[in-house]
Design a protein around this motif. Structure first.
Motif, PDB file in Angstrom:
ATOM      1  N   GLY A   1       0.774  -1.236   0.000  1.00  0.00           N
ATOM      2  CA  GLY A   1       0.000   0.000   0.000  1.00  0.00           C
ATOM      3  C   GLY A   1       0.803   1.283   0.000  1.00  0.00           C
ATOM      4  N   SER A   2       1.416   1.613   1.138  1.00  0.00           N
ATOM      5  CA  SER A   2       2.120   2.892   1.267  1.00  0.00           C
ATOM      6  C   SER A   2       3.358   2.954   0.391  1.00  0.00           C
ATOM      7  N   ALA A   3       4.009   1.808   0.170  1.00  0.00           N
ATOM      8  CA  ALA A   3       5.224   1.802  -0.637  1.00  0.00           C
ATOM      9  C   ALA A   3       4.972   2.307  -2.046  1.00  0.00           C
ATOM     10  N   ILE A   4       3.770   2.051  -2.569  1.00  0.00           N
ATOM     11  CA  ILE A   4       3.406   2.550  -3.899  1.00  0.00           C
ATOM     12  C   ILE A   4       2.775   3.936  -3.805  1.00  0.00           C
ATOM     13  N   ALA A   5       1.805   4.087  -2.894  1.00  0.00           N
ATOM     14  CA  ALA A   5       1.019   5.328  -2.840  1.00  0.00           C
ATOM     15  C   ALA A   5       1.842   6.538  -2.416  1.00  0.00           C
ATOM     16  N   LEU A   6       2.935   6.330  -1.689  1.00  0.00           N
ATOM     17  CA  LEU A   6       3.733   7.469  -1.234  1.00  0.00           C
ATOM     18  C   LEU A   6       5.096   7.548  -1.914  1.00  0.00           C
ATOM     19  N   HIS A   7       5.290   6.756  -2.966  1.00  0.00           N
ATOM     20  CA  HIS A   7       6.500   6.896  -3.791  1.00  0.00           C
ATOM     21  C   HIS A   7       6.168   7.382  -5.199  1.00  0.00           C
ATOM     22  N   GLU A   8       5.147   6.803  -5.822  1.00  0.00           N
ATOM     23  CA  GLU A   8       4.821   7.164  -7.205  1.00  0.00           C
ATOM     24  C   GLU A   8       4.447   8.629  -7.402  1.00  0.00           C
ATOM     25  N   PRO A   9       3.889   9.334  -6.395  1.00  0.00           N
ATOM     26  CA  PRO A   9       3.590  10.760  -6.634  1.00  0.00           C
ATOM     27  C   PRO A   9       4.818  11.583  -7.002  1.00  0.00           C
ATOM     28  N   ARG A  10       5.997  11.131  -6.636  1.00  0.00           N
ATOM     29  CA  ARG A  10       7.216  11.900  -6.932  1.00  0.00           C
ATOM     30  C   ARG A  10       7.401  12.099  -8.437  1.00  0.00           C
ATOM     31  N   GLU A  11       6.927  11.134  -9.230  1.00  0.00           N
ATOM     32  CA  GLU A  11       7.004  11.270 -10.685  1.00  0.00           C
ATOM     33  C   GLU A  11       5.647  11.588 -11.301  1.00  0.00           C
ATOM     34  N   ASP A  12       4.586  11.022 -10.728  1.00  0.00           N
ATOM     35  CA  ASP A  12       3.266  11.159 -11.351  1.00  0.00           C
ATOM     36  C   ASP A  12       2.702  12.566 -11.229  1.00  0.00           C
ATOM     37  N   VAL A  13       2.917  13.215 -10.078  1.00  0.00           N
ATOM     38  CA  VAL A  13       2.383  14.570  -9.900  1.00  0.00           C
ATOM     39  C   VAL A  13       3.039  15.559 -10.865  1.00  0.00           C
ATOM     40  N   PRO A  14       4.366  15.629 -10.942  1.00  0.00           N
ATOM     41  CA  PRO A  14       4.956  16.564 -11.920  1.00  0.00           C
ATOM     42  C   PRO A  14       4.618  16.218 -13.362  1.00  0.00           C
ATOM     43  N   ALA A  15       4.423  14.927 -13.666  1.00  0.00           N
ATOM     44  CA  ALA A  15       4.035  14.554 -15.028  1.00  0.00           C
ATOM     45  C   ALA A  15       2.698  15.183 -15.392  1.00  0.00           C
ATOM     46  N   TRP A  16       1.744  15.156 -14.448  1.00  0.00           N
ATOM     47  CA  TRP A  16       0.439  15.792 -14.700  1.00  0.00           C
ATOM     48  C   TRP A  16       0.598  17.313 -14.809  1.00  0.00           C
ATOM     49  N   LEU A  17       1.364  17.900 -13.915  1.00  0.00           N
ATOM     50  CA  LEU A  17       1.550  19.352 -13.913  1.00  0.00           C
ATOM     51  C   LEU A  17       2.128  19.836 -15.240  1.00  0.00           C
ATOM     52  N   VAL A  18       3.145  19.140 -15.723  1.00  0.00           N
ATOM     53  CA  VAL A  18       3.795  19.537 -16.970  1.00  0.00           C
ATOM     54  C   VAL A  18       2.884  19.290 -18.167  1.00  0.00           C
ATOM     55  N   ALA A  19       2.260  18.116 -18.209  1.00  0.00           N
ATOM     56  CA  ALA A  19       1.401  17.770 -19.352  1.00  0.00           C
ATOM     57  C   ALA A  19       0.232  18.729 -19.497  1.00  0.00           C
ATOM     58  N   ASN A  20      -0.248  19.263 -18.380  1.00  0.00           N
ATOM     59  CA  ASN A  20      -1.416  20.139 -18.413  1.00  0.00           C
ATOM     60  C   ASN A  20      -1.072  21.623 -18.319  1.00  0.00           C
ATOM     61  N   ARG A  21       0.226  21.929 -18.339  1.00  0.00           N
ATOM     62  CA  ARG A  21       0.672  23.324 -18.248  1.00  0.00           C
ATOM     63  C   ARG A  21       0.045  24.031 -17.044  1.00  0.00           C
ATOM     64  N   ALA A  22       0.145  23.366 -15.904  1.00  0.00           N
ATOM     65  CA  ALA A  22      -0.418  23.885 -14.658  1.00  0.00           C
ATOM     66  C   ALA A  22       0.386  25.094 -14.178  1.00  0.00           C
ATOM     67  N   PRO A  23      -0.186  25.886 -13.263  1.00  0.00           N
ATOM     68  CA  PRO A  23       0.514  27.086 -12.795  1.00  0.00           C
ATOM     69  C   PRO A  23       1.762  26.794 -11.971  1.00  0.00           C
ATOM     70  N   VAL A  24       1.877  25.579 -11.411  1.00  0.00           N
ATOM     71  CA  VAL A  24       3.114  25.138 -10.766  1.00  0.00           C
ATOM     72  C   VAL A  24       3.556  23.857 -11.457  1.00  0.00           C
ATOM     73  N   GLN A  25       4.832  23.543 -11.383  1.00  0.00           N
ATOM     74  CA  GLN A  25       5.362  22.451 -12.183  1.00  0.00           C
ATOM     75  C   GLN A  25       6.093  21.379 -11.377  1.00  0.00           C
ATOM     76  N   THR A  26       6.178  21.535 -10.053  1.00  0.00           N
ATOM     77  CA  THR A  26       6.935  20.580  -9.257  1.00  0.00           C
ATOM     78  C   THR A  26       6.128  20.107  -8.045  1.00  0.00           C
ATOM     79  N   VAL A  27       6.503  18.950  -7.539  1.00  0.00           N
ATOM     80  CA  VAL A  27       5.894  18.435  -6.313  1.00  0.00           C
ATOM     81  C   VAL A  27       6.140  19.402  -5.165  1.00  0.00           C
ATOM     82  N   GLU A  28       7.338  19.958  -5.123  1.00  0.00           N
ATOM     83  CA  GLU A  28       7.692  20.869  -4.038  1.00  0.00           C
ATOM     84  C   GLU A  28       6.800  22.111  -4.042  1.00  0.00           C
ATOM     85  N   ALA A  29       6.476  22.614  -5.221  1.00  0.00           N
ATOM     86  CA  ALA A  29       5.630  23.800  -5.317  1.00  0.00           C
ATOM     87  C   ALA A  29       4.202  23.509  -4.864  1.00  0.00           C
TER      88      ALA A  29
END
Length: 484
Positions: free
Chosen positions: A307-335
């Motif tokens: 459970g947690s090993a996947i759910a709390l590791h994959e966002p490191r790549e998946d969240v910025p991928a969505w941000l960049v693909a959709n030209r969101a106002p922020v582009q990084t997990v940190e932001a």
């Protein structure tokens, strides 16, 4: 004769479409009725955006169609809500978090677009737990705020798709879309007396039933999926058929069903929940269902490794991928993390940013998750099962925490435990394994709070699982509407 307001509010999605097709209900009248309902129940905070002008204009277009053309639209004039983390071209998609407030993507998620192409009308965006990382929908972002349970506004509606569930239970809309990573369609369905479906994800690729790449603000691609929510299982089947093009529903004979009762998911329940669930079992058994106790000793230990090993590791790549693909106002997990408003979500993002589960991820994905999937398959085959059945949640709705977003809960006076862990225990294994799950209403506690039961199937058995759900619901019935 025109339907009264009360008759319109009582319609299921299937009934509403049938009434519009038959000319007994105009889409414009129906949308106007539901918009008024949404405004009157704004205190539930189920919606973040109400698309009044857009929805009425869409309804007018449906009413203007020749009857024979309108009859070809399987969702003609059906108002729905869409969870705020699912891309919509004309309405903001903020995932309930400040860094994305007001952001409007360039296109609709494919699941949304298929519903629109079939004649559905988006009434608005549904509120949610911030970034979908919670099960209460107590969102502390200033533009969102906590969603309230229609059966008792002082209680949580479940989450993270709590706004969609609350809107459906309150008769603001008959159906909508949520998302599910660990239980986020099924938990709120259970706590609001509605129906929530998590379709197959399987390997996340060819076995994935709904394909919405970079169209949902993600947690983890291995686990995330869009899922329909409604007041009846037949309505879920209707939406699922439109999204996938798979309209087949096998015939189910209750007298020939063998349904497993997994022991680990029947332990540690609140007495009020267990009483309702056991009563539901008795009614279904009387109707002919054969229940088979199954031990599944490895279910929870394997899930703990996945459970947690996947759910709390994959966002490191998946969240910025969505941000960049959709030209969101922020582009990084940190932001995104820098402006998180809810303390419980901030704590989850601390774990993501620190990559606390990075060392466990590869083994979770390649060793433990396949073992969990085999454990399910072996159980089904070994006991000749059609489904597994268990209470969706260990306890009914509890008071919302407007300070932290989530807190600790005690089950019948036992030592308090983490609220998210308590509610996720029964729903998370199916998510981790990628199998389909469906929560439907089992009944109500003596305190008049809804209780849900979940049925799970093997990967790819979605339509059969829905057919089983329809058959079970015919015995169990639906819950009375909340008094609002």
């Amino acid at each position: 004769m025109a339907l009264t307001v009360d008759e319109q509010l009582a319609l299921s999605a299937t009934e509403a479409v049938a009434a519009i097709h038959a000319g007994r209900l105009k889409a414009t009248d129906y949308v106007a009725t539901l918009l008024a309902r949404a405004a009157a129940l704004a205190r539930l905070n189920a919606l973040t955006v109400l698309a009044m002008e857009e929805a009425l204009a869409a309804a007018q277009r449906i009413d203007a169609l020749p009857p024979d053309v309108r009859a070809q639209l399987p969702l003609a004039g059906l108002p729905i809500v869409v969870k705020d983390n699912i891309n919509t071209r004309d309405l903001p998609t903020s995932a309930g978090t400040p860094s994305l407030e007001g952001f409007i993507p360039d296109s609709n998620a494919p699941s949304v677009q298929r519903l629109l192409d079939a004649g559905a009308i988006v009434l608005g965006k549904a509120n949610m737990h911030e970034l979908a990382l919670g099960i209460t929908s107590t969102n502390l972002a200033p533009h969102a705020g906590p969603v309230r349970n229609p059966y008792d506004p002082s209680l949580i509606p479940g989450g993270s798709s709590g706004g969609t569930a609350a809107a459906i239970a309150a008769r603001i809309v008959p159906a909508g879309l949520g998302t599910d990573t660990g239980g986020s369609t099924r938990i709120p369905a259970a706590l609001t007396g509605t129906v929530g479906f998590r379709p197959s994800v399987g390997d996340g690729k060819t076995q994935r039933r709904y394909h919405d790449p970079n169209a949902v603000v993600p947690i983890a691609h291995t686990r995330d999926t869009v899922g329909p929510m409604a007041r009846t299982v037949a309505d879920i089947a209707l939406l699922d058929g439109v999204i996938t093009g798979d309209h087949t529903l096998p015939v189910v004979d209750l007298g020939h069903l063998r349904i497993g009762l997994p022991a680990p998911l029947w332990e540690g329940l609140a007495k009020s929940v267990e009483s309702v669930a056991r009563d539901a079992l008795e009614r279904l058994e009387t109707a002919g269902v054969t229940f088979v106790p199954v031990e599944m000793p490895d279910l929870l230990p394997l899930n703990a490794r996945v459970g947690s090993a996947i759910a709390l590791h994959e966002p490191r790549e998946d969240v910025p991928a969505w941000l960049v693909a959709n030209r969101a106002p922020v582009q990084t997990v940190e932001a995104v993390a820098a402006r998180i408003a809810s303390p419980d979500v901030r704590a989850a993002y601390d774990a993501i940013l620190a990559d606390r589960f990075g060392g466990d991820y590869y083994e979770a994905l390649t060793v433990w998750r396949p073992q969990l999937q085999r454990h399910y398959a072996d159980t089904f085959v070994g006991h000749q099962l059609d489904a597994l059945l268990f209470p969706t949640t260990r306890l009914a709705a509890v008071p919302l925490d407007e300070i932290n977003g989530s807190s600790k809960v005690s089950i019948d006076g036992a030592e308090p435990i983490d609220e998210m862990s308590a509610y996720l225990r029964n729903t998370d294994p199916a998510s981790a394994a990628g199998i389909p799950g469906l929560s439907l209403a089992a009944g109500m506690t003596k305190e008049r709070l809804p209780v849900g039961i979940e049925i799970d199937g093997l990967i790819g058995s979605d339509r059969r699982l829905l057919a089983i759900g329809i058959a079970l619901e015919q015995v169990l019935g639906q819950l009375p509407a909340p008094v609002l």
